[in-house]
Design an enzyme around this catalytic site. Structure first.
Site, PDB file in Angstrom:
ATOM      1  N   ASP A  84       0.829  -1.205   0.000  1.00  0.00           N
ATOM      2  CA  ASP A  84       0.000   0.000   0.000  1.00  0.00           C
ATOM      3  C   ASP A  84       0.866   1.258   0.000  1.00  0.00           C
ATOM      4  OD1 ASP A  84      -1.576   2.229   1.652  1.00  0.00           O
ATOM      5  OD2 ASP A  84      -3.035   0.910   0.688  1.00  0.00           O
ATOM      6  N   ARG A  85       0.589   2.149  -0.940  1.00  0.00           N
ATOM      7  CA  ARG A  85       1.406   3.346  -1.101  1.00  0.00           C
ATOM      8  C   ARG A  85       1.208   4.330   0.046  1.00  0.00           C
ATOM      9  NH1 ARG A  85      -0.510  -0.290  -3.827  1.00  0.00           N
ATOM     10  NH2 ARG A  85      -2.316   0.970  -4.410  1.00  0.00           N
ATOM     11  N   ASN A 120      -2.224   7.698  -8.462  1.00  0.00           N
ATOM     12  CA  ASN A 120      -1.653   8.984  -8.070  1.00  0.00           C
ATOM     13  C   ASN A 120      -0.570   8.839  -7.007  1.00  0.00           C
ATOM     14  OD1 ASN A 120      -3.357  11.585  -9.134  1.00  0.00           O
ATOM     15  ND2 ASN A 120      -4.646   9.767  -9.054  1.00  0.00           N
ATOM     16  N   THR A 121      -0.863   8.075  -5.957  1.00  0.00           N
ATOM     17  CA  THR A 121       0.070   7.986  -4.835  1.00  0.00           C
ATOM     18  C   THR A 121       1.411   7.412  -5.262  1.00  0.00           C
ATOM     19  OG1 THR A 121      -1.907   7.483  -3.518  1.00  0.00           O
ATOM     20  CG2 THR A 121       0.206   7.384  -2.402  1.00  0.00           C
ATOM     21  N   ALA A 122       1.405   6.539  -6.262  1.00  0.00           N
ATOM     22  CA  ALA A 122       2.655   5.949  -6.747  1.00  0.00           C
ATOM     23  C   ALA A 122       3.620   7.003  -7.270  1.00  0.00           C
ATOM     24  CB  ALA A 122       2.349   4.931  -7.843  1.00  0.00           C
ATOM     25  N   CYS A 233      -7.375  10.446  -6.939  1.00  0.00           N
ATOM     26  CA  CYS A 233      -7.170   9.006  -6.747  1.00  0.00           C
ATOM     27  C   CYS A 233      -7.950   8.332  -7.853  1.00  0.00           C
ATOM     28  CB  CYS A 233      -7.673   8.550  -5.383  1.00  0.00           C
ATOM     29  SG  CYS A 233      -7.641   6.743  -5.178  1.00  0.00           S
TER      30      CYS A 233
END
Length: 285
Positions: A84-85, A120-122, A233
């Site tokens: 999980d990012r 996005n978080t990646a 997201c």
């Protein structure tokens, strides 16, 4: 689980050979393939699986095409086991970088001309991933900024529906601030943040519940002064679609923006315009 599928359509009756997935030399394969088919897009998916599906749907929807063969040849690498990012950013959880690097390296070896990451978080680790191979990677926030600049450059304050990890990473704040936009979010609500509740509901397959949470979040951001909203997201669009009922400000879906940016960059059926001059020179060295 790793999955890879090349969606290039058939040869249209021409008998032209299809692209090989022999990964011995990505540069040689790119040059060989571009003689017989349109450029190849690599998608680093699995974060989560619904987000990759949403991105691919936008890619098909926005590609100007009159037949199967006009669409973009695509390889999807999906590893839902990627850590999980947000946990990695906020709680010192396992790093997702090794798993993501494996995906980028696979797509690079497969001869992709461009890579998209519909998470996005990646992009907190964008620089590390971009260094994992020679294939250019589009930045999702740059794609969103292009849409904002095109549609509503006057939108000073932009509300973002994103994971806490994405917000705390600052990837939106830095890039949007450089263009004169401020970013509003709901992370100050902590455990009561309806954005995170909605994203978790999407991942659990509870789309009706997710839609209610995320609609509430959008309304709260507009009340706080947002002149536009970003689905920051890629799971958000899976619940809300392209708009938010009852919200009268522009809405930009980061997944859709990334798909449009890929189409603009690749130009299906126009291999001579698939790469920038600098990338063309690099490949022909």
């Amino acid at each position: 689980m790793h999955t890879a599928g090349a969606s290039a359509g058939d040869s249209g009756g021409t008998g032209a050979p299809r692209a090989s997935l022999d990964t011995s030399s990505s540069t040689d394969k790119r040059l060989e393939r571009r003689v017989v088919m349109s450029p190849l897009l690599g998608v680093l998916g699995g974060m989560g699986p619904a987000a990759a599906n949403s991105f691919l749907a936008s890619l098909v929807e926005h590609t100007p095409a009159g037949r199967d063969q006009d669409h973009i040849a695509t390889i999807v690498y999906s590893d839902p086991g990627t850590p999980d990012r947000s946990d990695a950013i906020l709680a010192g959880g396992p790093s997702p970088v090794p798993a993501m690097r494996r995906g980028v390296e696979f797509l690079d070896r497969s001869g992709c001309d461009l890579i998209a990451i519909p998470c996005n978080t990646a992009h907190q680790w964008f620089d590390e991933l971009a260094a994992a191979g020679s294939t250019p990677i589009l930045h999702i926030v740059d794609a969103v900024l292009t849409r904002i600049t095109h549609d509503a450059p006057q939108a000073g304050a932009v509300g973002i529906l994103a994971t806490d990890g994405t917000v705390h990473s600052g990837i939106y704040q830095r890039r949007l601030a450089a263009s004169g936009h401020s970013v509003l979010d709901l992370t100050d609500l902590g455990a009561d943040n309806p954005v995170m509740a909605g994203i978790r509901a999407v991942k659990a397959g509870k789309l009706d519940q997710a839609r209610a949470y995320l609609t509430k979040a959008a309304e709260m951001l507009v009340t706080r002064g947002a002149q536009g909203l970003v689905f920051g997201c890629t799971d958000v669009a899976a619940a809300l679609g392209a708009t938010v009922d009852g919200v009268d400000v522009p809405v930009w879906d980061s997944s859709e923006a990334l798909a449009i940016a890929c189409i603009d960059r690749i130009r299906p059926g126009r291999p001579d315009q698939a790469l920038t001059p600098g990338e063309e020179a690099r490949e022909n060295r």
